[in-house]
Design an enzyme around this catalytic site. Structure first.
Site, PDB file in Angstrom:
ATOM      1  N   CYS A   1      56.071  48.611  35.046  1.00  0.00           N
ATOM      2  CA  CYS A   1      57.134  47.839  35.697  1.00  0.00           C
ATOM      3  C   CYS A   1      57.125  48.113  37.199  1.00  0.00           C
ATOM      4  O   CYS A   1      57.569  49.183  37.650  1.00  0.00           O
ATOM      5  CB  CYS A   1      58.490  48.178  35.085  1.00  0.00           C
ATOM      6  SG  CYS A   1      59.837  47.162  35.728  1.00  0.00           S
TER       7      CYS A   1
ATOM      8  N   ALA B   1      51.807  45.755  24.209  1.00  0.00           N
ATOM      9  CA  ALA B   1      51.947  44.327  24.523  1.00  0.00           C
ATOM     10  C   ALA B   1      51.714  44.127  26.012  1.00  0.00           C
ATOM     11  O   ALA B   1      52.624  44.304  26.821  1.00  0.00           O
ATOM     12  CB  ALA B   1      53.336  43.823  24.135  1.00  0.00           C
ATOM     13  N   GLY B   2      50.473  43.772  26.359  1.00  0.00           N
ATOM     14  CA  GLY B   2      50.139  43.517  27.756  1.00  0.00           C
ATOM     15  C   GLY B   2      49.863  42.043  27.956  1.00  0.00           C
ATOM     16  O   GLY B   2      50.772  41.250  28.167  1.00  0.00           O
ATOM     17  N   SER B   3      48.595  41.656  27.840  1.00  0.00           N
ATOM     18  CA  SER B   3      48.254  40.242  27.947  1.00  0.00           C
ATOM     19  C   SER B   3      48.920  39.431  26.844  1.00  0.00           C
ATOM     20  O   SER B   3      49.281  38.275  27.040  1.00  0.00           O
ATOM     21  CB  SER B   3      46.732  40.064  27.875  1.00  0.00           C
ATOM     22  OG  SER B   3      46.098  40.680  28.981  1.00  0.00           O
TER      23      SER B   3
ATOM     24  N   MET C   1      58.181  43.264  31.424  1.00  0.00           N
ATOM     25  CA  MET C   1      57.616  42.506  30.302  1.00  0.00           C
ATOM     26  C   MET C   1      56.671  43.372  29.476  1.00  0.00           C
ATOM     27  O   MET C   1      56.813  43.472  28.264  1.00  0.00           O
ATOM     28  CB  MET C   1      56.867  41.272  30.815  1.00  0.00           C
ATOM     29  CG  MET C   1      57.758  40.176  31.352  1.00  0.00           C
ATOM     30  SD  MET C   1      56.816  38.670  31.763  1.00  0.00           S
ATOM     31  CE  MET C   1      55.922  39.213  33.230  1.00  0.00           C
TER      32      MET C   1
ATOM     33  N   GLU D   1      54.936  32.730  40.082  1.00  0.00           N
ATOM     34  CA  GLU D   1      54.361  34.069  39.969  1.00  0.00           C
ATOM     35  C   GLU D   1      52.904  34.090  40.422  1.00  0.00           C
ATOM     36  O   GLU D   1      52.500  34.944  41.211  1.00  0.00           O
ATOM     37  CB  GLU D   1      54.462  34.569  38.529  1.00  0.00           C
ATOM     38  CG  GLU D   1      53.848  35.946  38.345  1.00  0.00           C
ATOM     39  CD  GLU D   1      53.886  36.432  36.915  1.00  0.00           C
ATOM     40  OE1 GLU D   1      53.505  37.599  36.679  1.00  0.00           O
ATOM     41  OE2 GLU D   1      54.273  35.645  36.021  1.00  0.00           O
TER      42      GLU D   1
ATOM     43  N   SER E   1      42.205  38.456  35.134  1.00  0.00           N
ATOM     44  CA  SER E   1      41.259  37.373  35.431  1.00  0.00           C
ATOM     45  C   SER E   1      40.741  36.740  34.148  1.00  0.00           C
ATOM     46  O   SER E   1      40.497  35.521  34.096  1.00  0.00           O
ATOM     47  CB  SER E   1      40.085  37.907  36.263  1.00  0.00           C
ATOM     48  OG  SER E   1      40.518  38.252  37.565  1.00  0.00           O
TER      49      SER E   1
ATOM     50  N   GLN F   1      20.204  40.220  59.281  1.00  0.00           N
ATOM     51  CA  GLN F   1      20.406  39.100  58.377  1.00  0.00           C
ATOM     52  C   GLN F   1      21.089  39.505  57.077  1.00  0.00           C
ATOM     53  O   GLN F   1      21.928  38.774  56.541  1.00  0.00           O
ATOM     54  CB  GLN F   1      19.063  38.429  58.061  1.00  0.00           C
ATOM     55  CG  GLN F   1      19.194  37.154  57.231  1.00  0.00           C
ATOM     56  CD  GLN F   1      17.855  36.575  56.843  1.00  0.00           C
ATOM     57  OE1 GLN F   1      17.127  37.167  56.037  1.00  0.00           O
ATOM     58  NE2 GLN F   1      17.511  35.434  57.429  1.00  0.00           N
TER      59      GLN F   1
END
Length: 374
Positions: A152, A125-127, A120, A235, A361, A272
């Site tokens: 890929c 062209a990522g996000s 893709m 996915e 994220s 602790q």
């Protein structure tokens, strides 16, 4: 477990654990690459790779809970079967939209041990997937593909590439995108590795007048965007389950170390400062497990529903938790956490990239926020 498992599922989990302990219990057995063809073949022979595949294509017909259980367990046991993740993501797309022949080829192949990949992302062209420019132009009997794909995963291992390319419109247009089944050895396709700190995982794909016949179209022409959106549950849950297992392994290794390492006359875990960090990490992991398996259960109850909020929450929480646990583990192990003598450095490398692939994220937070009308 945060959900009730059947006796069969518990036996399956134990069987996978025992196999991984026997066949992939040491660094020497696992090797240095994310995917070990020999171990993968043995799992295929045992029928485990067929767990999420429909029975009519040689699978066991398991649901999303079964799939997540297998992925979590193999990740926790560090089984080097990286090719399985992309393979079942691709299989889910073919199950929904593939022709009968495509389903038989791909789903049957995954059940018996083939590796599949999906292309893709592009350099520009990522996000923003809709910005893709790799183009498939109609020609006599099929399409000519030209352009580049990048990042890929497992293309160098795959028998086929599920290519997402533009067939009409221009960059930024969500319409005009189509899925194609492209053999990895197709003329006009060159697969080039990208060096990463995780080993050989991802690749650049270069298409130069690469011809595919008309029956290579997966689903409907110009409907690829909607087909991609329909696969979000699978996915994101698949990636979340893998990182849940990674987080559990990092946590277990950390607890073992701080229980055995002595400084100032007592185990460092008894101080602790560390004990409270362990408590926080354990709580985050349990929250991730509840979220992943609750969402998987919702998918099994209604496989056709797209759970944008829940799937994005699961992916966000599990990957961020895995990254935090691994980095905290490295810190608590001191220099040993950085050393290749221990597995923590590998777990850090695996978890860091998980908040990037499959939707960052930041993108998951955007999606979640929009489901509240914001």
């Amino acid at each position: 477990m945060p959900i009730d498992l059947t006796d069969e599922q518990r036996a399956f989990e134990r069987g996978v654990e025992e196999f991984c302990r026997r066949e992939a219990g040491t660094r020497e057995q696992r090797g240095t690459e994310p995917h070990h063809p020999g171990i993968y073949r043995k799992m295929a022979d045992l029928g485990w790779l067929a767990a999420p595949i429909p029975e009519e294509f040689g699978g066991a017909g398991g649901g999303m809970v079964d799939t997540c259980l297998f992925l979590e367990t193999t990740a926790r046991m560090q089984a080097p079967i990286g090719g399985f993740t992309t393979s079942i993501i691709v299989a889910a797309a073919y199950e929904r939209f593939g022709s009968p022949d495509q389903k038989k080829l791909v789903l049957g192949g995954v059940a018996t041990g083939s590796v599949e990949a999906i292309a893709m992302s592009e350099p520009g062209a990522g996000s923003d997937v809709a910005a893709m420019t790799c183009r498939a132009e109609p020609t006599d009997g099929g399409y000519l593909i030209n352009g580049q794909k990048t990042w890929c995963s497992n293309a160098h291992l795959a028998e086929r590439i599920l290519l997402v390319a533009r067939t009409s419109g221009g960059a930024g247009d969500h319409n005009g995108i189509t899925m194609f089944c492209v053999p990895a050895d197709a003329a006009g396709l060159r697969i080039h590795p990208i060096d990463t700190m995780g080993g050989r995982e991802v690749n650049d794909l270069y298409f130069t007048d690469c011809f595919v016949p008309g029956h290579a179209v997966v689903g409907r022409v110009d409907h690829g965007w909607h087909q991609l959106m329909a696969g979000l549950n699978a996915e994101r849950l698949i990636l979340a389950a893998v990182m849940l297992g990674t987080a559990r392994r990092a946590f277990d290794d950390t607890v073992t170390y701080v229980s055995q390492r002595h400084q100032f006359g007592r185990p460092v875990g008894s101080f602790q400062a560390l004990r409270h960090r362990i408590a926080d990490l354990a709580t985050d992991i349990e929250c991730s497990r509840l979220l992943v398996y609750n969402t998987a259960g919702l998918v099994d109850r209604d496989p056709g529903t797209v759970l944008r909020r829940e799937a994005s929450m699961a992916k966000l929480k599990a990957t961020e938790t895995a990254k935090r646990v691994a980095l905290e583990g490295m810190q608590m192990m001191g220099g040993y956490g950085y050393s290749t003598e221990f597995d923590m450095e590998r777990l850090v490398r695996a978890s860091l990239v998980s908040t990037v692939y499959g939707g960052t994220s930041e993108i998951q937070r955007e999606i979640i926020g929009r489901t509240y009308g914001l």
